[in-house]
Design an enzyme around this catalytic site. Structure first.
Site, PDB file in Angstrom:
ATOM      1  N   CYS A 174      13.772 -14.844  -8.608  1.00 20.53           N
ATOM      2  CA  CYS A 174      14.188 -14.325  -7.888  1.00 20.53           C
ATOM      3  C   CYS A 174      14.975 -14.239  -7.461  1.00 20.53           C
ATOM      4  CB  CYS A 174      12.236 -13.232  -7.484  1.00 20.53           C
ATOM      5  SG  CYS A 174      13.624 -11.815  -6.733  1.00 20.53           S
ATOM      6  N   CYS A 213      10.619 -13.560  -0.234  1.00 20.20           N
ATOM      7  CA  CYS A 213       9.705 -13.640  -0.088  1.00 20.20           C
ATOM      8  C   CYS A 213       8.923 -14.218   0.239  1.00 20.20           C
ATOM      9  CB  CYS A 213       8.807 -12.318  -1.197  1.00 20.20           C
ATOM     10  SG  CYS A 213       9.505 -10.529  -1.085  1.00 20.20           S
ATOM     11  N   CYS A 268       5.467 -15.970  -2.041  1.00 28.12           N
ATOM     12  CA  CYS A 268       5.549 -15.332  -3.023  1.00 28.12           C
ATOM     13  C   CYS A 268       6.365 -16.255  -4.619  1.00 28.12           C
ATOM     14  CB  CYS A 268       6.751 -14.884  -3.961  1.00 28.12           C
ATOM     15  SG  CYS A 268       7.274 -13.993  -5.850  1.00 28.12           S
ATOM     16  N   CYS A 291      -0.292  -2.606 -15.943  1.00 27.44           N
ATOM     17  CA  CYS A 291       0.506  -2.753 -15.183  1.00 27.44           C
ATOM     18  C   CYS A 291       1.669  -3.608 -15.253  1.00 27.44           C
ATOM     19  CB  CYS A 291      -0.005  -3.487 -13.393  1.00 27.44           C
ATOM     20  SG  CYS A 291       1.277  -3.568 -12.001  1.00 27.44           S
ATOM     21  N   CYS A 293       2.276   0.920 -15.446  1.00 27.75           N
ATOM     22  CA  CYS A 293       2.365   1.094 -13.908  1.00 27.75           C
ATOM     23  C   CYS A 293       3.578  -0.284 -13.903  1.00 27.75           C
ATOM     24  CB  CYS A 293       0.936   0.512 -13.061  1.00 27.75           C
ATOM     25  SG  CYS A 293       1.488  -0.334 -11.442  1.00 27.75           S
ATOM     26  N   CYS A 302       1.737   3.201  -5.717  1.00 28.42           N
ATOM     27  CA  CYS A 302       1.214   1.954  -5.182  1.00 28.42           C
ATOM     28  C   CYS A 302       1.822   1.310  -4.056  1.00 28.42           C
ATOM     29  CB  CYS A 302       0.849   2.057  -6.803  1.00 28.42           C
ATOM     30  SG  CYS A 302      -0.400  -0.136  -6.093  1.00 28.42           S
ATOM     31  N   ARG A 312      -7.719   0.017  -3.686  1.00 24.30           N
ATOM     32  CA  ARG A 312      -7.608  -1.436  -5.135  1.00 24.30           C
ATOM     33  C   ARG A 312      -7.699  -3.235  -4.444  1.00 24.30           C
ATOM     34  NH1 ARG A 312      -5.744  -1.221 -10.041  1.00 24.30           N
ATOM     35  NH2 ARG A 312      -5.402   0.732  -9.088  1.00 24.30           N
TER      36      ARG A 312
HETATM   37  N1  SAM Z   1       9.635  -8.170  -7.544  1.00 19.22           N
HETATM   38  C1  SAM Z   1       8.424  -7.145  -7.120  1.00 19.22           C
HETATM   39  C2  SAM Z   1       8.149  -6.439  -5.788  1.00 19.22           C
HETATM   40  O1  SAM Z   1       8.327  -7.726  -4.993  1.00 19.22           O
HETATM   41  O2  SAM Z   1       8.476  -5.595  -5.739  1.00 19.22           O
HETATM   42  C3  SAM Z   1       7.340  -7.025  -8.846  1.00 19.22           C
HETATM   43  C4  SAM Z   1       6.263  -7.851  -7.994  1.00 19.22           C
HETATM   44  S1  SAM Z   1       5.483  -8.559  -6.922  1.00 19.22           S
HETATM   45  C5  SAM Z   1       5.068 -10.692  -7.016  1.00 19.22           C
HETATM   46  C6  SAM Z   1       4.933  -7.337  -6.270  1.00 19.22           C
HETATM   47  C7  SAM Z   1       3.845  -7.564  -5.035  1.00 19.22           C
HETATM   48  O3  SAM Z   1       2.410  -8.701  -5.541  1.00 19.22           O
HETATM   49  C8  SAM Z   1       4.545  -8.468  -4.016  1.00 19.22           C
HETATM   50  O4  SAM Z   1       5.051  -7.012  -3.030  1.00 19.22           O
HETATM   51  C9  SAM Z   1       2.998  -9.018  -3.103  1.00 19.22           C
HETATM   52  O5  SAM Z   1       2.305  -7.381  -2.290  1.00 19.22           O
HETATM   53  C10 SAM Z   1       1.842  -9.171  -3.642  1.00 19.22           C
HETATM   54  N2  SAM Z   1       1.648 -11.172  -3.638  1.00 19.22           N
HETATM   55  C11 SAM Z   1       3.401 -11.414  -4.316  1.00 19.22           C
HETATM   56  N3  SAM Z   1       2.911 -13.017  -4.428  1.00 19.22           N
HETATM   57  C12 SAM Z   1       1.182 -12.879  -4.041  1.00 19.22           C
HETATM   58  C13 SAM Z   1       0.514 -13.788  -3.192  1.00 19.22           C
HETATM   59  N4  SAM Z   1       0.720 -15.279  -3.111  1.00 19.22           N
HETATM   60  N5  SAM Z   1      -0.581 -13.295  -2.586  1.00 19.22           N
HETATM   61  C14 SAM Z   1      -0.633 -12.367  -2.829  1.00 19.22           C
HETATM   62  N6  SAM Z   1       0.471 -11.338  -2.614  1.00 19.22           N
HETATM   63  C15 SAM Z   1       1.272 -11.685  -3.581  1.00 19.22           C
HETATM   64  C1  DTB Z   2      -0.208  -5.813  -6.809  1.00 23.77           C
HETATM   65  O1  DTB Z   2       0.060  -5.709  -4.965  1.00 23.77           O
HETATM   66  N1  DTB Z   2      -0.978  -7.006  -6.246  1.00 23.77           N
HETATM   67  C2  DTB Z   2      -0.882  -7.393  -7.682  1.00 23.77           C
HETATM   68  C3  DTB Z   2       0.202  -5.919  -7.581  1.00 23.77           C
HETATM   69  N2  DTB Z   2       0.143  -5.441  -6.696  1.00 23.77           N
HETATM   70  C4  DTB Z   2       1.503  -6.149  -9.041  1.00 23.77           C
HETATM   71  C5  DTB Z   2       0.213  -8.738  -7.635  1.00 23.77           C
HETATM   72  C6  DTB Z   2      -0.535 -10.215  -6.730  1.00 23.77           C
HETATM   73  C7  DTB Z   2       0.262 -11.494  -6.890  1.00 23.77           C
HETATM   74  C8  DTB Z   2      -0.561 -12.604  -6.787  1.00 23.77           C
HETATM   75  C9  DTB Z   2       0.545 -13.738  -7.215  1.00 23.77           C
HETATM   76  C10 DTB Z   2       1.152 -13.998  -8.548  1.00 23.77           C
HETATM   77  O2  DTB Z   2       0.206 -13.712  -8.991  1.00 23.77           O
HETATM   78  O3  DTB Z   2       1.849 -14.121  -9.053  1.00 23.77           O
HETATM   79 FE1  SF4 Z   3      10.865 -11.513  -6.137  1.00 27.50          FE
HETATM   80 FE2  SF4 Z   3       8.680 -12.283  -5.921  1.00 27.50          FE
HETATM   81 FE3  SF4 Z   3       9.541 -11.393  -3.181  1.00 27.50          FE
HETATM   82 FE4  SF4 Z   3       8.969 -10.145  -5.492  1.00 27.50          FE
HETATM   83  S1  SF4 Z   3       7.885 -10.853  -3.790  1.00 27.50           S
HETATM   84  S2  SF4 Z   3      11.025  -9.295  -5.210  1.00 27.50           S
HETATM   85  S3  SF4 Z   3       9.003 -11.324  -6.550  1.00 27.50           S
HETATM   86  S4  SF4 Z   3      10.534 -13.112  -4.855  1.00 27.50           S
END
Ligand code: SAM
Ligand code: DTB
Ligand code: SF4
Length: 327
Positions: free
Chosen positions: A64, A68, A71, A108, A141, A201, A273
């Site tokens: 990506c 973030c 992430c 989802c 979702c 959500c 959630r």
């Molecule tokens: N790329 C899209 C976005 O950022 O909206 C969708 C996928 S993103 C992985 C969805 C959510 O997962 C993020 O907004 C964040 O709140 C959560 N998330 C991602 N990495 C995480 C982590 N290591 N621990 C907890 N929550 C995480």
């Molecule tokens: C949300 O708030 N938590 C979920 C869902 N929305 C998409 C994702 C959590 C992702 C945790 C890190 C991972 O598994 O990559």
């Molecule tokens: Fe990309 Fe992860 Fe950020 Fe979603 S949370 S925009 S997948 S870097």
């Protein structure tokens, strides 16, 4: 607060104008009073002790362009994660059927994109995936990044009923977590999702080194959305090696319980959630979260890329707590 004052507060109507100070007062109540207040509101507005079960699938993993800091899927950081291009329609359907057989009622699909493509075969695949999953009788979702109004309208038309797009933290702390997009970008997508008629959500993450003030800032933003998001994920950071937040300090479980309880008070109708981070939570911590307002979780051993308790362990916990899975 006296018993009568707490009882009165439980009955208060929904508000959209909580200030940070008021949110801070709730968060910092003596724990027994906070638990009583949140649990009272929860029992009043969400009777039945139900729990909604969703399952996650990453349909496009890693690489990506966003940065973030939490992430594992960001291309800016070196993690152990193996990226994967978009899954095909059949693979998505196989996984959706598995989730349904395990007891999930919502599926989802998440993609590591800044935004989904505007058109072309991948776009068609997304819309078809939504139609196919809906045809199985599952709620659909998606979480695909930022959307244009056109994309939001198309997703709604294809049967997506919830769109996940988190605000993560307060507007001021957000700037230290992500620099490739702004808080306003997030709010714009949320407005488009709402306009298209999908349910919102939207929630955040605790344990990113934020101050409690940032948690209040997030809840203030969520509270000012009108209507409130139907679904509010509260994630506890999953620390992934290679990401900038991998060395963050753990938050105390009671802080998580306070966050869920305060979310319940300021967003009384939303479905909270208990999302990422449950592998690190004891059953007792999770039980407290369900007492103060959580009413849904992700079922299945994998979230998007990181671990989650097994379906069997969760079903056993749900039974132990006397909760009823939503059908
Ligand atoms: N790329 C899209 C976005 O950022 O909206 C969708 C996928 S993103 C992985 C969805 C959510 O997962 C993020 O907004 C964040 O709140 C959560 N998330 C991602 N990495 C995480 C982590 N290591 N621990 C907890 N929550 C995480
Ligand atoms: C949300 O708030 N938590 C979920 C869902 N929305 C998409 C994702 C959590 C992702 C945790 C890190 C991972 O598994 O990559
Ligand atoms: Fe990309 Fe992860 Fe950020 Fe979603 S949370 S925009 S997948 S870097």
């Amino acid at each position: 607060m006296t018993f009568n004052e707490l009882l009165e507060r439980i009955q208060l109507p929904i508000r959209y104008n909580f200030t940070r100070n008021e949110i801070s007062e709730i968060y910092n109540l003596p724990l027994p009073s906070l638990v009583f207040l949140a649990s009272g509101i929860h029992q009043q507005r969400h009777p039945g002790n139900n729990v909604q079960l969703s399952s996650l699938l990453s349909i496009k993993t890693g690489g990506c362009k966003e940065n973030c800091a939490y992430c594992p899927q960001s291309a800016h950081y070196q993690t152990q994660l193996e990226g994967q291009g978009m899954l095909d329609e059949n693979e998505i359907l196989v996984q959706a059927r598995k989730a349904q057989a395990m007891g999930a009622t919502r599926f989802c699909m998440g993609a590591a994109w800044t935004s989904p493509p505007q058109s072309g075969p991948m776009y068609d695949l997304l819309l078809n995936a939504a139609r196919n999953v809906k045809a199985l009788g599952l709620e659909v979702c998606m979480t695909l990044g930022m959307l244009t109004q056109n994309q939001a309208d198309d997703l709604k038309e294809a049967g997506v009923s919830y769109y996940n797009h988190n605000l993560d933290t307060s507007p001021e702390y957000y700037k230290s977590i992500v620099t490739t997009r702004t808080y306003d970008d997030r709010l714009q997508t949320l407005a488009r999702v709402r306009k298209a008629g999908m349910s919102v959500c939207c929630g955040g993450i605790v344990g990113m080194g934020e101050k409690t003030e940032d948690r209040f800032g997030l809840l203030e933003q969520l509270n000012h959305l009108q209507p409130h998001p139907e679904s509010v994920p509260v994630n506890m950071l999953v620390k992934v090696e290679g990401t900038p937040l991998s060395q963050s300090e753990n938050i105390h479980p009671i802080e998580l319980v306070r966050m869920i309880a305060t979310t319940r008070v300021v967003l009384p109708e939303s479905k909270i959630r208990l999302s990422a981070g449950r592998l690190e939570m004891s059953e007792e911590t999770q039980a407290l979260c369900f007492i103060v307002g959580a009413a849904s979780l992700f079922l299945g051993e994998k979230l998007l890329t990181t671990g989650n308790p097994s379906g069997d362990a969760d079903k056993a916990l749900i039974q132990k707590l006397g909760l009823t899975p939503e059908q």
